[in-house]
Structures are given as structure tokens and as C-alpha cells.
Design a protein around this motif. Structure first.
Motif, mmCIF file in Angstrom:
data_model
loop_
_atom_site.group_PDB
_atom_site.id
_atom_site.type_symbol
_atom_site.label_atom_id
_atom_site.label_comp_id
_atom_site.label_asym_id
_atom_site.label_seq_id
_atom_site.Cartn_x
_atom_site.Cartn_y
_atom_site.Cartn_z
ATOM 1 N N LEU A 1 17.071 34.754 12.567
ATOM 2 C CA LEU A 1 18.288 34.442 11.797
ATOM 3 C C LEU A 1 18.864 33.088 12.221
ATOM 4 O O LEU A 1 19.367 32.330 11.395
ATOM 5 N N GLY A 2 18.806 32.803 13.520
ATOM 6 C CA GLY A 2 19.259 31.503 13.998
ATOM 7 C C GLY A 2 18.438 30.368 13.421
ATOM 8 O O GLY A 2 18.974 29.302 13.080
ATOM 9 N N ARG A 3 17.116 30.587 13.280
ATOM 10 C CA ARG A 3 16.259 29.552 12.704
ATOM 11 C C ARG A 3 16.686 29.229 11.273
ATOM 12 O O ARG A 3 16.866 28.060 10.909
ATOM 13 N N ALA B 1 19.529 29.925 9.816
ATOM 14 C CA ALA B 1 20.912 29.413 9.778
ATOM 15 C C ALA B 1 20.907 27.906 9.997
ATOM 16 O O ALA B 1 21.639 27.155 9.329
ATOM 17 N N GLN B 2 20.068 27.429 10.926
ATOM 18 C CA GLN B 2 19.987 25.990 11.170
ATOM 19 C C GLN B 2 19.440 25.264 9.939
ATOM 20 O O GLN B 2 19.951 24.211 9.543
ATOM 21 N N SER B 3 18.425 25.837 9.298
ATOM 22 C CA SER B 3 17.894 25.227 8.069
ATOM 23 C C SER B 3 18.977 25.137 7.001
ATOM 24 O O SER B 3 19.111 24.120 6.305
ATOM 25 N N LEU C 1 29.284 28.222 11.521
ATOM 26 C CA LEU C 1 28.734 29.564 11.735
ATOM 27 C C LEU C 1 29.759 30.443 12.423
ATOM 28 O O LEU C 1 30.410 30.015 13.382
ATOM 29 N N LEU D 1 21.561 22.442 7.844
ATOM 30 C CA LEU D 1 20.997 21.101 7.655
ATOM 31 C C LEU D 1 20.884 20.763 6.164
ATOM 32 O O LEU D 1 21.222 19.641 5.749
ATOM 33 N N LEU E 1 25.075 36.130 6.078
ATOM 34 C CA LEU E 1 23.660 36.268 6.452
ATOM 35 C C LEU E 1 23.404 37.731 6.788
ATOM 36 O O LEU E 1 23.896 38.226 7.804
#
Lengths: 169, 169
Positions: free
Chosen positions: A90-92, A94-96, A110, A99, A76
Motif C-alpha cells: 500500500l505504501g508503494r 501511495a507513493q505512485s 497521507l 507522485l 486507500l
């Protein structure tokens, strides 16, 4: 949807099967709709299968060793423009990504590359553009179910809602 | 799942209907399974319906005005312990929360409280524990579909996969 969010866990043991390129493209096609402050989309992604580069990345963070044994690493990249919300955004995404991968039967974990010297060292083999740096990398692969439950030193479980949520009316 | 991720958009106009308490509890019940570095769970949540406090919060960030007109504000508290991944992890759980809300027909919009003086000012009315600070707050409510498409100054759309993703083999 609820099930996907609640059942997503870090996977640290992978089968050797390769991850199809089209599957990674599908995951990015979905995750790219994630929001970011001012819609800046401060992210780029580099998919790495080359074992030598994965091995190199695995030595650039304290908990990054599993990048060497995952069949694919998705780095990333973020743009270091001093904007305060970049790490949050970036955290948002990464979660997408995790999932969307989970939905396709792929395990993810991660990892964080650090300190800054290591982040800079990782940028070169990834071909990162000027100003783009890989502070995070996701190990991706099909879960090795037999070894998935290997105990770790990290406590498992989560805090209950009553400890997490309060109300102001 | 793909559809939920790809169709999630910021909502800035809300119907006046209240958000049921049980719905917020369900959302936290799902989102609390989100991963964080070392499973630290560096987050707490304060749900605010009180109009005076929402009004106060709406003045503590550059793009926070909509917190005054959303029926509910979910403040995201993080623990300032100098751990580098805290903002990244907060972004992960924020995405889980917005997806779980979307699934329930609720619109959300993330806002950032800043600078630090404003974050500290916001901590008090939220009853934040020592060391916990609200750097982000989510406006939550049922989407006012009639006004949802009001144009904003922010460019819409997203970059295509071919600009976001490269490969190293």
C-alpha cells in the motif's frame, strides 16, 4: 523524475477548486502499474467529494482533520487477508499516487485511520466490499501556496545520505 | 514521470556489470526526500556487493534467491519501534528507490526476508545497528534484456481503473 521525487511534500492547505474526475482517473491509470507481492494488487480506491463523509473520515484518525478541508479524499482500501506485505505494498502505490498527483499540480497528504474500530467505521460510508478496509486516506487538492508553509510541530528536512547508507563489500 | 511509474517492472535477470557506487548514492539522495509518518524516516540502507553475503541473504526469504545473482543488493532496514506505519512508509521509499533506479537504466526487484528468525539472521552480516532489521531487500543491476521476459508463475498485467476506483459524491 528525480525532481518530482525530491520535491514531493505533504500539502495540508488547499484551494477550494474541485479536482476534476478525469484527473483522478488518470492518476489511478498510472499508479495501478505499481508492483505488489505476487502481483496481488491488494488495493482499491474510493474518491470522496461529499463534505459530510469527508468530515466523518476526518474524525477517524489522530492527524486526519485535514480530510474535512481537502476538496477530495482518496481512500486507500486494502484487503485484510493476513498477508504480511500488504501495508508495504500500500505504501508503494501511495507513493505512485502522490507522485502522479504532484506531476499534475495537485497537493497530497497521507493520513492513517485508526484504531481498528475507526477503520471499520470508515468502511461503511465508503461502500467498501467485504474484507476491504480503509487504513489510509489521501487528502487531494490544489495547493494553497499562501498557507502551505504554515509551520508545524513536525521537524522538517531529511537525514543526509551518509547517515542513511552504509556499504558491505 | 507517468511513463516511469507505468513502465516500472520487477527485473529478475541481471547483466554481471557492477553498479557504480555513485549511482546508488544518487538514488538515495533522491529517495531520502520521501515522506514518512511524523517525518520519522524509519529507514536505513545497506548496499551489499559481497557475493557470500548476497548468497546468505538469498536463503532468508521464500522468493529471495535472485539476491544471489544480482550484482548489488540494497537492504532496507527499518526500526522496530511498534509504530504502525513503518511498513507502509518503507513501501513508500522502496517505490522512490525503484523509480530513481529505473530512471538510471537499472532494474530492481523487491524481496521480503522472513520469518523473523531470518530477519534477525540477516541483520548481523549487514552490520545493522541495535533495533534495526532488514525486512526487505532490493536486487539491483542492469537488466539482462535477453532473459527479462522469462515467464513466471505469477500472473502479469493489472486490474483496470473501473475495477479499482469508485466514487462517493
Amino acid at each position: 523524475m528525480d525532481d518530482a521525487i525530491a520535491s514531493l511534500r505533504s500539502v495540508r492547505h488547499f484551494l477550494p477548486h474541485p479536482v476534476p474526475r478525469v484527473t483522478i482517473e488518470e492518476i489511478i491509470e498510472v499508479a495501478r502499474w505499481t508492483g505488489s507481492a505476487r502481483n496481488r494488487q491488494p488495493w482499491r480506491f474510493v474518491a470522496v467529494t461529499d463534505p459530510a463523509i469527508r468530515e466523518q473520515l476526518s474524525r477517524l484518525g489522530d492527524y486526519a482533520l485535514l480530510l474535512a478541508r481537502a476538496p477530495l479524499v482518496l481512500a486507500l482500501l486494502s484487503h485484510d487477508d493476513g498477508f504480511a506485505d500488504t501495508e508495504f505494498d500500500l505504501g508503494r502505490i501511495a507513493q505512485s499516487i502522490c507522485l502522479a498527483a504532484h506531476q499534475r499540480g495537485l497537493g497530497t497528504c497521507l493520513t492513517t485511520l485508526h484504531p481498528d474500530d475507526n477503520v471499520r467505521a470508515a468502511a461503511e460510508p465508503l461502500g467498501a466490499g467485504p474484507g476491504w478496509f480503509p487504513r489510509h486516506a489521501i487528502a487531494v487538492g490544489y495547493t494553497d501556496a499562501e498557507n502551505h508553509r504554515t509551520p508545524t510541530a513536525i521537524p522538517v528536512g531529511r537525514l543526509p545520505v551518509r547517515e542513511l547508507l552504509t556499504w558491505v563489500r
